[in-house]
Motif scaffolding. Sequence first.
Motif, PDB file in Angstrom:
ATOM      1  N   MET A   2       0.845  -1.186   0.000  1.00 21.06           N
ATOM      2  CA  MET A   2       0.000   0.000   0.000  1.00 21.06           C
ATOM      3  C   MET A   2       0.890   1.250   0.000  1.00 21.06           C
ATOM      4  O   MET A   2       1.811   1.372   0.798  1.00 21.06           O
ATOM      5  CB  MET A   2      -0.896  -0.031   1.236  1.00 21.06           C
ATOM      6  N   GLN A   3       0.588   2.200  -0.916  1.00 27.51           N
ATOM      7  CA  GLN A   3       1.396   3.419  -1.011  1.00 27.51           C
ATOM      8  C   GLN A   3       0.788   4.494  -0.109  1.00 27.51           C
ATOM      9  O   GLN A   3      -0.383   4.816  -0.247  1.00 27.51           O
ATOM     10  CB  GLN A   3       1.416   3.927  -2.461  1.00 27.51           C
ATOM     11  N   CYS A   4       1.554   5.017   0.834  1.00 27.91           N
ATOM     12  CA  CYS A   4       1.043   6.069   1.722  1.00 27.91           C
ATOM     13  C   CYS A   4       1.951   7.274   1.596  1.00 27.91           C
ATOM     14  O   CYS A   4       3.155   7.184   1.827  1.00 27.91           O
ATOM     15  CB  CYS A   4       1.030   5.572   3.164  1.00 27.91           C
ATOM     16  N   LYS A   5       1.387   8.397   1.189  1.00 31.22           N
ATOM     17  CA  LYS A   5       2.201   9.578   0.865  1.00 31.22           C
ATOM     18  C   LYS A   5       2.762  10.236   2.117  1.00 31.22           C
ATOM     19  O   LYS A   5       3.914  10.640   2.172  1.00 31.22           O
ATOM     20  CB  LYS A   5       1.346  10.581   0.088  1.00 31.22           C
ATOM     21  N   ASN A   6       1.898  10.357   3.161  1.00 26.16           N
ATOM     22  CA  ASN A   6       2.385  11.101   4.337  1.00 26.16           C
ATOM     23  C   ASN A   6       2.036  10.344   5.611  1.00 26.16           C
ATOM     24  O   ASN A   6       1.439   9.252   5.554  1.00 26.16           O
ATOM     25  CB  ASN A   6       1.750  12.494   4.354  1.00 26.16           C
ATOM     26  N   ASP A   7       2.372  10.942   6.727  1.00 27.12           N
ATOM     27  CA  ASP A   7       2.183  10.265   8.015  1.00 27.12           C
ATOM     28  C   ASP A   7       0.707   9.994   8.266  1.00 27.12           C
ATOM     29  O   ASP A   7       0.331   8.927   8.756  1.00 27.12           O
ATOM     30  CB  ASP A   7       2.761  11.139   9.150  1.00 27.12           C
ATOM     31  N   ARG A   8      -0.134  10.960   7.900  1.00 23.97           N
ATOM     32  CA  ARG A   8      -1.565  10.798   8.138  1.00 23.97           C
ATOM     33  C   ARG A   8      -2.095   9.577   7.361  1.00 23.97           C
ATOM     34  O   ARG A   8      -2.777   8.724   7.917  1.00 23.97           O
ATOM     35  CB  ARG A   8      -2.297  12.051   7.661  1.00 23.97           C
ATOM     36  N   GLU A   9      -1.718   9.467   6.108  1.00 23.91           N
ATOM     37  CA  GLU A   9      -2.185   8.324   5.295  1.00 23.91           C
ATOM     38  C   GLU A   9      -1.600   7.023   5.819  1.00 23.91           C
ATOM     39  O   GLU A   9      -2.273   5.995   5.839  1.00 23.91           O
ATOM     40  CB  GLU A   9      -1.776   8.529   3.834  1.00 23.91           C
ATOM     41  N   ARG A  10      -0.350   7.100   6.277  1.00 22.74           N
ATOM     42  CA  ARG A  10       0.266   5.867   6.810  1.00 22.74           C
ATOM     43  C   ARG A  10      -0.507   5.410   8.048  1.00 22.74           C
ATOM     44  O   ARG A  10      -0.819   4.232   8.192  1.00 22.74           O
ATOM     45  CB  ARG A  10       1.731   6.109   7.166  1.00 22.74           C
ATOM     46  N   MET A  11      -0.866   6.349   8.910  1.00 25.35           N
ATOM     47  CA  MET A  11      -1.637   5.967  10.106  1.00 25.35           C
ATOM     48  C   MET A  11      -2.993   5.405   9.701  1.00 25.35           C
ATOM     49  O   MET A  11      -3.469   4.415  10.268  1.00 25.35           O
ATOM     50  CB  MET A  11      -1.809   7.184  11.033  1.00 25.35           C
ATOM     51  N   LEU A  12      -3.620   6.012   8.711  1.00 23.26           N
ATOM     52  CA  LEU A  12      -4.930   5.513   8.256  1.00 23.26           C
ATOM     53  C   LEU A  12      -4.803   4.122   7.653  1.00 23.26           C
ATOM     54  O   LEU A  12      -5.647   3.246   7.888  1.00 23.26           O
ATOM     55  CB  LEU A  12      -5.532   6.471   7.230  1.00 23.26           C
ATOM     56  N   CYS A  13      -3.719   3.894   6.894  1.00 24.35           N
ATOM     57  CA  CYS A  13      -3.496   2.560   6.311  1.00 24.35           C
ATOM     58  C   CYS A  13      -3.356   1.528   7.417  1.00 24.35           C
ATOM     59  O   CYS A  13      -3.975   0.456   7.383  1.00 24.35           O
ATOM     60  CB  CYS A  13      -2.209   2.555   5.483  1.00 24.35           C
ATOM     61  N   ASP A  14      -2.563   1.873   8.433  1.00 20.86           N
ATOM     62  CA  ASP A  14      -2.351   0.928   9.535  1.00 20.86           C
ATOM     63  C   ASP A  14      -3.661   0.666  10.275  1.00 20.86           C
ATOM     64  O   ASP A  14      -3.979  -0.471  10.637  1.00 20.86           O
ATOM     65  CB  ASP A  14      -1.297   1.479  10.502  1.00 20.86           C
ATOM     66  N   ILE A  15      -4.462   1.730  10.495  1.00 19.39           N
ATOM     67  CA  ILE A  15      -5.745   1.554  11.175  1.00 19.39           C
ATOM     68  C   ILE A  15      -6.648   0.641  10.350  1.00 19.39           C
ATOM     69  O   ILE A  15      -7.326  -0.235  10.871  1.00 19.39           O
ATOM     70  CB  ILE A  15      -6.408   2.918  11.447  1.00 19.39           C
ATOM     71  N   SER A  16      -6.605   0.808   9.013  1.00 17.14           N
ATOM     72  CA  SER A  16      -7.437  -0.039   8.147  1.00 17.14           C
ATOM     73  C   SER A  16      -7.047  -1.498   8.275  1.00 17.14           C
ATOM     74  O   SER A  16      -7.903  -2.383   8.388  1.00 17.14           O
ATOM     75  CB  SER A  16      -7.274   0.386   6.685  1.00 17.14           C
ATOM     76  N   LYS A  17      -5.736  -1.749   8.291  1.00 20.46           N
ATOM     77  CA  LYS A  17      -5.283  -3.147   8.353  1.00 20.46           C
ATOM     78  C   LYS A  17      -5.702  -3.783   9.678  1.00 20.46           C
ATOM     79  O   LYS A  17      -6.227  -4.898   9.706  1.00 20.46           O
ATOM     80  CB  LYS A  17      -3.762  -3.202   8.225  1.00 20.46           C
ATOM     81  N   VAL A  18      -5.497  -3.062  10.769  1.00 20.80           N
ATOM     82  CA  VAL A  18      -5.804  -3.654  12.076  1.00 20.80           C
ATOM     83  C   VAL A  18      -7.316  -3.796  12.243  1.00 20.80           C
ATOM     84  O   VAL A  18      -7.809  -4.818  12.735  1.00 20.80           O
ATOM     85  CB  VAL A  18      -5.188  -2.803  13.211  1.00 20.80           C
ATOM     86  N   SER A  19      -8.080  -2.825  11.774  1.00 21.21           N
ATOM     87  CA  SER A  19      -9.537  -2.966  11.932  1.00 21.21           C
ATOM     88  C   SER A  19     -10.060  -4.099  11.058  1.00 21.21           C
ATOM     89  O   SER A  19     -11.003  -4.793  11.423  1.00 21.21           O
ATOM     90  CB  SER A  19     -10.231  -1.655  11.614  1.00 21.21           C
ATOM     91  N   PHE A  20      -9.423  -4.323   9.906  1.00 26.15           N
ATOM     92  CA  PHE A  20      -9.812  -5.476   9.068  1.00 26.15           C
ATOM     93  C   PHE A  20      -9.556  -6.780   9.827  1.00 26.15           C
ATOM     94  O   PHE A  20     -10.405  -7.682   9.845  1.00 26.15           O
ATOM     95  CB  PHE A  20      -9.014  -5.476   7.768  1.00 26.15           C
ATOM     96  N   ALA A  21      -8.399  -6.849  10.487  1.00 23.32           N
ATOM     97  CA  ALA A  21      -8.076  -8.066  11.252  1.00 23.32           C
ATOM     98  C   ALA A  21      -9.100  -8.271  12.375  1.00 23.32           C
ATOM     99  O   ALA A  21      -9.561  -9.395  12.605  1.00 23.32           O
ATOM    100  CB  ALA A  21      -6.671  -7.943  11.842  1.00 23.32           C
ATOM    101  N   VAL A  22      -9.491  -7.187  13.036  1.00 29.13           N
ATOM    102  CA  VAL A  22     -10.471  -7.295  14.129  1.00 29.13           C
ATOM    103  C   VAL A  22     -11.809  -7.799  13.596  1.00 29.13           C
ATOM    104  O   VAL A  22     -12.435  -8.690  14.167  1.00 29.13           O
ATOM    105  CB  VAL A  22     -10.632  -5.926  14.838  1.00 29.13           C
TER     106      VAL A  22
END
Lengths: 88, 57
Positions: A2-22
Amino acid sequence: MMQCKNDRERMLCDISKVSFAVVDLTLYLDTHSCDSQAQDYFNHYVRLLNQMKREYAMKYGPLNLSTADGYSSEWKWANMPLPWEGVC
Amino acid sequence: MNDYPKFEDYRDRFPLAMAYVPWQERPILYENLEEGFCNGTLFPELNKPFTGRRCVK
């Protein structure tokens, strides 16, 4: 990857992955409620998710109402740009 | 660890001409969450991409 341009997008990407796992673990636990190993995984990831959401809320504003507290000075929930306004 | 019904133990209780879905047991999870996220499942054994022709085991 997943390509994340800035810190905000990177945090959102990580939140998406963990919430998907949950969510996927929740679906599994619905039919396997006595699987203690899966419950351990769920507990770990749901705590991680809540922490990540709080961190994101502190930095960029709340994603949902459960993290909208903590701003005594300003009501960020309504004042921050909305997702479709191209910020997050 | 988990006492799920085994097909062999209950063969007499499974009437003919009925469809049965095998029970998911003691699954392993993707260690890398991004891999699970991109594959649409946290469980490698449920990752069955559509290939347009044959079924992926």
